[in-house]
Structure formats: structure tokens, C-alpha cells
Design a protein around this motif. Structure first.
Motif, PDB file in Angstrom:
ATOM      1  N   ARG A 316     -12.577  -6.604  12.038  1.00 42.23           N
ATOM      2  CA  ARG A 316     -13.583  -5.715  11.453  1.00 42.23           C
ATOM      3  C   ARG A 316     -13.996  -6.284  10.092  1.00 42.23           C
ATOM      4  N   TRP A 317     -15.281  -6.115   9.757  1.00 42.88           N
ATOM      5  CA  TRP A 317     -15.737  -6.607   8.456  1.00 42.88           C
ATOM      6  C   TRP A 317     -15.154  -5.777   7.317  1.00 42.88           C
ATOM      7  N   ASN A 318     -14.844  -4.515   7.587  1.00 49.57           N
ATOM      8  CA  ASN A 318     -14.011  -3.720   6.685  1.00 49.57           C
ATOM      9  C   ASN A 318     -12.808  -3.259   7.501  1.00 49.57           C
ATOM     10  N   ARG A 319     -11.688  -3.894   7.262  1.00 53.82           N
ATOM     11  CA  ARG A 319     -10.517  -3.705   8.118  1.00 53.82           C
ATOM     12  C   ARG A 319      -9.562  -2.677   7.503  1.00 53.82           C
ATOM     13  N   PRO A 320      -9.028  -1.752   8.334  1.00 57.12           N
ATOM     14  CA  PRO A 320      -7.983  -0.854   7.838  1.00 57.12           C
ATOM     15  C   PRO A 320      -6.653  -1.591   7.818  1.00 57.12           C
ATOM     16  N   VAL A 321      -5.879  -1.395   6.781  1.00 61.25           N
ATOM     17  CA  VAL A 321      -4.587  -2.076   6.674  1.00 61.25           C
ATOM     18  C   VAL A 321      -3.482  -1.061   6.385  1.00 61.25           C
ATOM     19  N   TYR A 322      -2.424  -1.102   7.201  1.00 63.03           N
ATOM     20  CA  TYR A 322      -1.162  -0.422   6.884  1.00 63.03           C
ATOM     21  C   TYR A 322      -0.186  -1.510   6.475  1.00 63.03           C
ATOM     22  N   ASP A 323       0.459  -1.348   5.329  1.00 59.96           N
ATOM     23  CA  ASP A 323       1.390  -2.370   4.864  1.00 59.96           C
ATOM     24  C   ASP A 323       2.542  -1.705   4.127  1.00 59.96           C
ATOM     25  N   ILE A 324       3.551  -2.489   3.876  1.00 59.11           N
ATOM     26  CA  ILE A 324       4.739  -2.000   3.174  1.00 59.11           C
ATOM     27  C   ILE A 324       5.119  -2.981   2.079  1.00 59.11           C
TER      28      ILE A 324
END
Length: 495
Positions: A316-324
Motif C-alpha cells: 500500500r502507498w500508505n501502509r498500516p504498521v503494527y510493531d513492537i
């Protein structure tokens, strides 16, 4: 680059188990959004800059392994092509004069890296697509040494079942078949990250989608590929075509592309992750040992490795990110919007200006009582994005209340005041706002960005009698000289 993987081939049973784990991670993520506390009280911004390596003749240098060994800094990593490297800028907060300090740090780091690259007859170039890249450079040993990249290439072609067609219009149309994802390596970008709360994610993502078109019109820097003048920001269409897992039959059936603008405004980050799981088969089905249900039940933060890996293969050109992140021995989760719209370059100050403009306008749009996306269709935002990729500062964009408008008029009348207001809300100093928004204003008033400068310079050199390949190499030599001056591109003279 994304996280490394162990395997390049996967059994059917392995893929079934991976699909089960991805769905399990999605269910756990949904629970976390309702119950868990995410880090966002001190929101951080981050930046990644993808770069190219060239030799003394300004041709691609397939030497990232040697250059990275010489740089010996974990902030620098491989990218897909052996002539690519990536610089990961440490996250930081926005207030005060932080951006000026960041600009100085980025320049210092890149200059040190350039010195190390010179020891291996290489120079570092920040540009959306390397203008001197030709088909012969992407045959043979073009790929970085990485199991992930080999697996990604194999998975895309297994899914397609046929070669990829690259067909891009423009002043000089290009059409060719490719039997690898090598053309994807030509696309080098600047990625901007913003840490947000679950409650604020949807507004920030919707705002980023609205802003993508104007962002691209202002920052276009990729007019050439394989010697052809194509779009103002050719990287957008090239990246989409080079990673397309769909043969023609699936395209006509409405199957979504892996490089995706999206198709609707959202109400939660969960909407995007759920779409990713529902619409896209896995490309890299690597399994972890984690039981995310048990981790959450026992009060720990699950890594959700399968969901994160799957998310990393949907562009996606604006990507959702889940991170830790680990703090004091404890894993803490956070959410980010990853803005992947912009090309790298031309200079550090240009990229800092692009970042300041983005963060400023984004905040104003996201906090508006009557958001702009409630007044325009999603299709209009997508049209703005595609129109800006094709035509850059010559695009015609739609904006509520203005109708059809040119990027310069939109920026000067609407978006620059929004950027200034948003940066004020971030508590960014007046000195920072003046420096970077002044660059954006200059670009809008002169009609000069990286793309227009490249095209004008190559045309001038060809008028003096140089062949196209020679003109591209000479333009790139001048470009690199100006890049190191750190003077914004709209102030650059011709050849």
C-alpha cells in the motif's frame, strides 16, 4: 529491507498452517485494539531513504555487499538490487529544532557513507529511479544476496505463471517482458513513519491518502527508466507492474494488485489488516514458534510475526504498521502510518522539506472537524494520485471547494497554510517551518522539482549533440554534484 526468511520453497501443508496463523494473529490483533495499551503519548517520526550506487562513469555499481561492509553501520542495509542500499534514520520527535538537527545528522551520516563507498569506486545517489539504469544491468547477478528476495521473486512468478509485462505510456512509451522482479529494484523511495494511537489511526490514514496526490506532484523525481522518458514519477507505475502477481484473467476478474492505493476510506486500522488477509494470498509463508493467543492471555505483547510478514508483502502507498519495541525488558506495541509515496532525493534539504510538508498538512487534515475526505470520493483521491504520478507539477487535481486545480495553486492557496498550522501544533519552531516550507513554496512558484529538472537538463544536453545515454550520464553527474551542495532542486541551474 523487510525481515529475512529461512526458506524459498513451501509445502501445501506449510501454507495452510501459515494461513491459519495469520488469521489467528488477526483475531488477536482485534482483541488488542480493544483491550491493550499502545505507545503513542510521545509520538515518534521515522524516515527510510533508499539509495543507488554508481561507478565513476555514473553507471549502476553492483557492489552493495562490499560498500555495506565498508560502511559497517547497522543503519545501512541491503535492498533488492545489488546496486541499492537503504539508510534507516533513527526515530525522533518533531517539536522545536529537532528537524534541523536531523538534517545535519543525515548529511553527516550520508557523507561518511559516501567516503566509504568511494573506497570501492562507488558513489551514493538519492533519486527515484537511476537514470542510467539499462536492461543489460538487470541481467545476471543483479539481486542482493538474500533468501527473502529470492523467495519473493519465486513466489510472484509462481502466482503469475507467466512473465511480467512492463508497459508504461508517456512521451516515449516503454513495453517489454521480464522474467524476474528486477525492474522493481529500480524504484527507490523515501518512507515516512508516524506513530499514532488506535483511535487516531483512521483519520491519519485517510488524510495521508488525500495528501498522496499533491505530495507526489511536488516531489516527483523519476522521469526516466531504461533510457525512456515516461511519467513524472515513473516509479509509481513501474513498482505496480513489476510486482503484479495477477495474469490478465485475474485482473479482469477484479483481483486486487499487491501494489495498492486501496478502495475506500476506513474507520479503523483493523479495516486495512482485515482486507490484507481477505484479499491477498501469502507470498512468504514463514512460520514462527509464537502462540499469540497464549502470549496475550499471559499478559505479554505478542509479536504477531505472521501477520506482520504478510502485511510487508502488500505494498500500500500508505501502509498500516503494527510493531513492537523493547523498553526495560518489556515489549511494547505501537501503530504507525508508513507513507511510501515519495521518491528519494534530490537533496537532504528537499527530503526534509517533503517530510515537514507531509507531517504538517497531515496533522491539520486529520484533526479537522469536518474532514476533507467526507467531501470527496475515494476515487477522486486515487485519480489525484495517478494524475500526479503521470504529470507531476503539470497535473490537474480535484479539491473540495476549488474544483479542478493545478498543484501549485493548491499548494500555495490551501496546503502551505495547513502545513504551517500543523507544524505549529507539533510545536515545531518558526525557524524550521520557514526553512522547509520555504523550499516547498519555492518549488510550487518555480514549477521545478527533480523530475522537471532532469528532463530539462537531458533535453539541453541532447540539443548540444549528446546521445541519450551520454546525456543521462552527464545529467546524473551534475545531479550528484548539486545533491552534495544541499541546495534545493528548484534553485538548480541548467547544465
Amino acid at each position: 529491507m523487510g525481515e529475512e526468511v529461512r526458506d524459498t520453497e513451501y509445502s501445501r501443508a506449510h501454507r495452510r498452517e501459515y494461513r491459519r496463523k495469520v488469521q489467528q494473529c488477526l483475531d488477536v490483533f482485534e482483541t488488542m485494539l480493544k483491550e491493550s495499551s499502545f505507545e503513542f503519548e510521545r509520538p515518534l517520526t521515522g524516515m527510510e531513504i533508499e539509495c543507488n550506487l554508481v561507478d565513476s562513469a555514473y553507471q549502476p555499481a553492483m557492489s552493495n555487499r562490499e560498500v555495506l561492509q565498508a560502511i559497517a553501520d547497522p543503519a545501512y542495509q541491503t535492498e533488492l538490487g545489488a546496486y541499492n542500499i537503504e539508510f534507516n534514520v533513527p526515530p525522533r520527535r518533531l517539536p522545536g529544532r529537532a528537524a534541523l538537527e536531523l538534517e545535519a545528522e543525515v548529511r553527516t551520516s550520508l557523507n561518511a557513507a559516501e567516503g566509504k563507498a568511494n573506497e570501492h569506486d562507488a558513489h551514493i545517489v538519492m533519486v527515484g529511479i537511476l537514470p542510467t539504469l539499462m536492461p543489460e544491468h538487470l541481467s545476471g547477478q543483479w539481486m542482493s544476496e538474500s533468501t527473502r528476495y529470492r523467495a519473493l521473486n519465486d513466489s510472484i512468478f509462481t502466482a503469475r505463471g507467466e512473465d511480467i509485462l512492463i508497459d508504461i505510456s508517456g512521451p516515449e512509451r516503454l513495453s517489454l517482458q521480464t522474467e524476474s522482479i528486477a525492474p522493481e529494484s529500480a524504484c527507490t523511495s523515501m518512507q515516512l513513519h508516524l506513530q499514532v494511537s488506535p483511535a487516531d489511526f483512521a483519520n491519519n490514514w485517510n488524510a495521508a491518502q488525500v495528501l498522496a496526490g499533491p505530495q507526489l506532484a511536488l516531489g516527483a523525481n523519476s522521469p526516466y527508466f531504461y533510457g525512456h522518458q515516461l511519467w513524472a514519477e515513473t516509479r509509481i507505475e513501474l513498482f505496480a507492474q513489476a510486482t503484479d502477481t495477477r495474469p490478465d484473467e485475474l485482473k479482469t476478474q477484479g483481483v486486487r494488485p499487491r501494489v495498492w492505493f486501496g478502495e475506500r476510506w476506513i474507520t479503523s486500522i483493523f479495516d486495512l489488516f482485515e482486507e490484507n488477509v481477505r484479499y491477498f494470498p501469502s507470498l512468504l509463508p514463514e512460520l514462527s514458534d509464537e502462540d499469540p493467543v497464549r502470549e496475550l492471555a499471559e499478559g505479554r505483547t505478542p509479536r504477531l510475526a505472521e501477520l506482520r510478514l504478510h502485511n510487508g508483502t502488500i505494498y500500500r502507498w500508505n501502509r498500516p504498521v503494527y510493531d513492537i519495541v523493547e523498553q526495560d525488558g518489556v515489549l511494547r506495541p505501537h501503530l504507525r502510518v508508513e507513507n511510501r509515496v515519495l521518491p528519494a532525493g534530490p537533496t537532504v534539504v528537499d527530503m526534509m522539506a517533503n517530510a515537514a510538508f507531509y507531517y504538517g498538512v497531515l496533522r491539520t487534515l486529520a484533526e479537522d472537524d469536518r474532514p476533507v475526505w467526507t467531501k470527496m470520493s475515494f476515487a477522486a483521491a486515487q485519480h489525484n494520485f495517478e494524475e500526479s504520478a503521470r504529470n507531476g507539477l503539470g497535473a490537474r487535481l480535484y479539491w473540495p471547494g476549488l474544483g479542478e486545480v493545478t498543484p501549485d495553486e493548491l499548494v500555495l492557496r490551501q496546503l502551505l497554510p495547513m502545513a504551517d498550522e500543523g507544524l505549529r501544533r507539533w510545536e515545531v519552531s518558526g525557524e524550521v517551518r520557514d526553512r522547509y516550507l520555504g523550499v516547498i513554496e519555492g518549488r510550487a512558484k518555480t514549477g521545478v522539482n527533480g523530475s522537471t529538472w532532469q528532463v530539462a537538463t537531458v533535453q539541453a544536453l541532447q540539443e548540444r549533440g549528446l546521445s541519450r545515454p551520454s546525456a543521462l550520464a552527464e545529467m546524473l553527474r551534475i545531479y550528484c554534484e548539486r545533491m552534495h551542495s544541499n541546495e534545493p532542486v528548484h534553485t538548480w541551474d541548467g547544465p
